[in-house]
Design a protein around this motif. Structure first.
Motif, PDB file in Angstrom:
ATOM      1  N   GLN A 110      -6.197  -0.371   4.633  1.00 44.98           N
ATOM      2  CA  GLN A 110      -7.039   0.553   3.859  1.00 44.98           C
ATOM      3  C   GLN A 110      -7.320  -0.018   2.464  1.00 44.98           C
ATOM      4  OE1 GLN A 110      -4.495   1.682   5.902  1.00 44.98           O
ATOM      5  NE2 GLN A 110      -5.981   2.446   7.376  1.00 44.98           N
ATOM      6  N   VAL A 111      -6.309  -0.684   1.890  1.00 45.98           N
ATOM      7  CA  VAL A 111      -6.503  -1.335   0.582  1.00 45.98           C
ATOM      8  C   VAL A 111      -7.530  -2.450   0.703  1.00 45.98           C
ATOM      9  CG1 VAL A 111      -5.375  -2.678  -1.242  1.00 45.98           C
ATOM     10  CG2 VAL A 111      -4.157  -0.770  -0.179  1.00 45.98           C
ATOM     11  N   ASP A 112      -7.391  -3.265   1.744  1.00 47.80           N
ATOM     12  CA  ASP A 112      -8.320  -4.383   1.935  1.00 47.80           C
ATOM     13  C   ASP A 112      -9.751  -3.880   2.138  1.00 47.80           C
ATOM     14  OD1 ASP A 112      -6.145  -6.083   1.749  1.00 47.80           O
ATOM     15  OD2 ASP A 112      -5.888  -6.266   3.917  1.00 47.80           O
ATOM     16  N   ALA A 113      -9.897  -2.820   2.907  1.00 47.26           N
ATOM     17  CA  ALA A 113     -11.236  -2.263   3.129  1.00 47.26           C
ATOM     18  C   ALA A 113     -11.820  -1.717   1.833  1.00 47.26           C
ATOM     19  CB  ALA A 113     -11.178  -1.165   4.191  1.00 47.26           C
ATOM     20  N   TRP A 123     -12.617   0.001 -10.461  1.00 46.32           N
ATOM     21  CA  TRP A 123     -11.968   1.241 -10.857  1.00 46.32           C
ATOM     22  C   TRP A 123     -10.789   1.015 -11.807  1.00 46.32           C
ATOM     23  CZ3 TRP A 123     -13.687   6.081  -9.259  1.00 46.32           C
ATOM     24  CH2 TRP A 123     -14.713   6.077  -8.308  1.00 46.32           C
ATOM     25  N   LEU A 124     -10.596  -0.226 -12.231  1.00 40.15           N
ATOM     26  CA  LEU A 124      -9.400  -0.574 -13.002  1.00 40.15           C
ATOM     27  C   LEU A 124      -9.285   0.217 -14.296  1.00 40.15           C
ATOM     28  CD1 LEU A 124      -6.953  -2.469 -12.861  1.00 40.15           C
ATOM     29  CD2 LEU A 124      -8.304  -4.208 -14.034  1.00 40.15           C
ATOM     30  N   SER A 125     -10.354   0.286 -15.059  1.00 37.88           N
ATOM     31  CA  SER A 125     -10.286   0.977 -16.349  1.00 37.88           C
ATOM     32  C   SER A 125     -10.194   2.493 -16.177  1.00 37.88           C
ATOM     33  CB  SER A 125     -11.501   0.619 -17.216  1.00 37.88           C
ATOM     34  OG  SER A 125     -12.703   1.016 -16.578  1.00 37.88           O
ATOM     35  N   PRO A 131      -5.997  -1.652  -6.899  1.00 32.19           N
ATOM     36  CA  PRO A 131      -5.639  -1.036  -5.612  1.00 32.19           C
ATOM     37  C   PRO A 131      -4.405  -1.710  -5.010  1.00 32.19           C
ATOM     38  CG  PRO A 131      -7.580  -2.439  -5.385  1.00 32.19           C
ATOM     39  CD  PRO A 131      -7.299  -2.346  -6.844  1.00 32.19           C
ATOM     40  N   ALA A 132      -3.522  -0.901  -4.418  1.00 31.21           N
ATOM     41  CA  ALA A 132      -2.298  -1.426  -3.807  1.00 31.21           C
ATOM     42  C   ALA A 132      -1.784  -0.433  -2.780  1.00 31.21           C
ATOM     43  CB  ALA A 132      -1.228  -1.686  -4.875  1.00 31.21           C
ATOM     44  N   ALA A 133      -1.064  -0.944  -1.795  1.00 25.05           N
ATOM     45  CA  ALA A 133      -0.559  -0.102  -0.710  1.00 25.05           C
ATOM     46  C   ALA A 133       0.477   0.904  -1.188  1.00 25.05           C
ATOM     47  CB  ALA A 133       0.036  -0.980   0.391  1.00 25.05           C
ATOM     48  N   ALA A 134       1.066   0.670  -2.352  1.00 26.14           N
ATOM     49  CA  ALA A 134       2.088   1.600  -2.862  1.00 26.14           C
ATOM     50  C   ALA A 134       1.485   2.949  -3.235  1.00 26.14           C
ATOM     51  CB  ALA A 134       2.782   0.994  -4.083  1.00 26.14           C
ATOM     52  N   PHE A 183      -3.278   6.639  -8.082  1.00 28.61           N
ATOM     53  CA  PHE A 183      -4.610   6.035  -7.990  1.00 28.61           C
ATOM     54  C   PHE A 183      -5.666   7.124  -7.923  1.00 28.61           C
ATOM     55  CE2 PHE A 183      -7.933   3.071  -6.296  1.00 28.61           C
ATOM     56  CZ  PHE A 183      -7.743   2.047  -7.201  1.00 28.61           C
ATOM     57  N   LEU A 184      -5.357   8.233  -8.621  1.00 29.47           N
ATOM     58  CA  LEU A 184      -6.268   9.382  -8.619  1.00 29.47           C
ATOM     59  C   LEU A 184      -6.393  10.022  -9.994  1.00 29.47           C
ATOM     60  CD1 LEU A 184      -5.047  11.124  -5.307  1.00 29.47           C
ATOM     61  CD2 LEU A 184      -7.194   9.859  -5.610  1.00 29.47           C
ATOM     62  N   MET A 185      -5.722   9.475 -11.031  1.00 28.37           N
ATOM     63  CA  MET A 185      -5.760  10.089 -12.352  1.00 28.37           C
ATOM     64  C   MET A 185      -6.645   9.292 -13.305  1.00 28.37           C
ATOM     65  SD  MET A 185      -2.703  10.980 -15.115  1.00 28.37           S
ATOM     66  CE  MET A 185      -2.871   9.454 -16.077  1.00 28.37           C
ATOM     67  N   ASP A 186      -7.514   9.987 -14.016  1.00 25.04           N
ATOM     68  CA  ASP A 186      -8.345   9.386 -15.057  1.00 25.04           C
ATOM     69  C   ASP A 186      -7.439   9.045 -16.236  1.00 25.04           C
ATOM     70  OD1 ASP A 186     -10.005   8.908 -17.271  1.00 25.04           O
ATOM     71  OD2 ASP A 186     -11.526  10.324 -16.583  1.00 25.04           O
TER      72      ASP A 186
END
Length: 501
Positions: A110-113, A123-125, A131-134, A183-186
């Protein structure tokens, strides 16, 4: 007089409960150990009900041994392992009694996709992490794809310590530290990102309320009281991740400070005012108002635990392993160890493998033990260079976790990093940090800085040995070459690992 603090730490290997004085000293302590479940290679699970059972047993034990403290507990603080997705339905019941843990790699496809579709830096900033599997968002993406029959039942997504808080109080809440790694917080507004939720097919209302780590979220309910023997009505704060608790409890909370925290993993962290923007660096909001840019070696202390199991059938203790390693000269007579026993969270190849390189007939078990200790240090040095690429050059490291208890390992790391290392006298840093957070919540400490001053003390500084530093420089150059040349072989090894048809 209510002047005691109860802390609960939900770890990967055990749950612990401790009652603390305001000066950080421990009144009593109880622990329950358990294992991870690994149904397939790269998978790692535990049962949330197991954590709650262990927490209840630990609290009952410590109260049984110190019954006078029950009426003296002013507040409860919970910390715990991160990223373990606990899924609740509309009734607050577990959708399934299993959580995908921080080191579970099943969502890598899912991360690779995602990386192909969105890129690794787009989406880094916004979300402060690559993105990571963790991250729970990707674990949920896996769940949505592979468990459609239960996907529609998910009403709330919690982390391990938040589940314990829910069972204690009925509150559905989390703190900024945990939230920063969904991976969901602004990261700018510190609110759940509606854009990210839409991207992963989630509703914002499925995510818990965001709180400061020291905010009171609720009080011990009658049902929790019956199961734990705690008096009803004790306030419970939001708490924080085990990582943020350990950082605070080792005195690492102000910008410019740096930490080596070696428990199951080895986390190298530098504190900054804002997230560090680098595709191979993670960012964690701390228990206080700051950020920790960090890298992770998944098998840090776990590599030593593996060595005890694989090379000694668990018939020796951790101190005995260190004693054997100390009899061997630096470099283990030409033996190197790559400690990637469970792959890597962030790397060009996430499926890295561990290996010994340079084995000769003269090598004995002590050589292998020494090589494991040094291999963790060399791999961590690779990670430290990623932080330096972000302009972070700490003047020293503060060590915490189980790895901080070994002078030998600290001497190896100081030389490998070419940095002085300071360790704390109180080695239960997570418990200390959790206690500080809880104490701030009810006014036992004026603020985080006051809590650190009252509870954290340091041992002597370990400086790099110049001769060992220069020798390890040559070792790390060979380590890097071995790492780079092995990378091309991992996919082929994955195929062979399945065995013959």
């Amino acid at each position: 007089m209510k002047d005691k603090i109860l802390t609960i730490d939900v770890g990967t290997g055990s749950t612990r409960a401790a009652i603390l004085h305001v000066d950080g000293t421990m009144v009593g302590f109880a622990q329950r150990e358990y294992e991870q479940t690994t149904p397939q290679a790269g998978w790692s699970e535990q049962s949330p009900s197991l954590w709650w059972q262990a927490a209840c047993e630990c609290v009952r034990e410590v109260l049984y041994r110190y019954p006078e403290t029950a009426s003296q507990i002013a507040v409860i603080g919970v910390c715990g392992q991160m990223h373990g997705t606990v899924l609740l339905d509309n009734h607050g019941e577990l959708v399934e009694d299993r959580a995908l843990l921080w080191n579970d790699k099943r969502s890598q496809p899912q991360v690779d996709a995602f990386a192909v579709r969105e890129g690794r830096e787009k989406w880094l900033s916004h979300l402060n992490n690559p993105p990571a599997a963790a991250w729970p968002a990707f674990k949920l993406a896996w769940w949505r794809e592979h468990k459609p029959e239960s996907w529609s039942k998910i009403a709330t997504i919690l982390m391990p310590k938040d589940y314990i808080n829910f069972m204690l109080t009925g509150a559905l809440a989390t703190d900024y530290s945990e939230a920063s790694c969904y991976f969901l917080m602004d990261s700018e507004t510190r609110r759940w990102s509606s854009q990210a939720c839409a991207l992963f097919g989630l509703r914002v209302e499925q995510l818990p309320t965001l709180k400061l780590s020291s905010d009171i979220i609720g009080y011990v309910t009658p049902e929790a009281s019956r199961l734990t023997d705690l008096p009803c009505g004790i306030p419970v704060v939001a708490g924080t991740s085990d990582m943020a608790a350990s950082l605070l409890g080792s005195g690492v909370y102000e910008p410019g400070m740096a930490s080596d925290s070696t428990g199951t993993s080895t986390l190298l962290t530098v504190v900054a005012k804002h997230p560090l923007q680098h595709p191979l660096v993670n960012n964690l909001h701390l228990a206080n108002a700051a950020w920790g840019g960090f890298t992770i070696l998944d098998a840090g202390g776990d590599a030593v635990r593996w060595a005890r199991l694989a090379l000694a059938d668990n018939q020796i203790t951790h101190p005995q392993l260190l004693q054997e390693a100390a009899t061997v000269q630096a470099g283990a007579e030409g033996l190197l160890f790559l400690p990637y026993l469970t792959g890597e969270r962030l790397a060009e190849k996430n499926n890295s493998r561990a290996q010994f390189f340079g084995l000769q007939r003269k090598h004995r078990r002590g050589h292998l033990f020494r090589a494991v200790l040094e291999g963790v240090a060399f791999a961590s040095w690779r990670n430290l260079r990623q932080l330096q690429a972000c302009g972070q050059y700490p003047e020293q490291m503060i060590a915490s976790g189980g790895g901080a208890r070994s002078p030998l390992w600290l001497e190896i790391k100081a030389a490998a990093y070419n940095l002085p290392i300071l360790s704390t006298r109180n080695q239960e840093n997570g418990v200390t940090g959790c206690g500080i957070i809880a104490g701030v919540g009810v006014g036992l400490y004026a603020d985080f800085a006051s809590g650190v001053r009252q509870t954290v003390q340091f041992d002597k500084l370990i400086s790099p040995d110049p001769r060992l530093r220069d020798y390890y420089q040559a070792c790390t150059e060979l380590f890097d070459t071995l790492y780079q040349q092995s990378t091309a072989l991992y996919d082929r090894l994955d195929v062979l690992s399945a065995g013959p048809d």
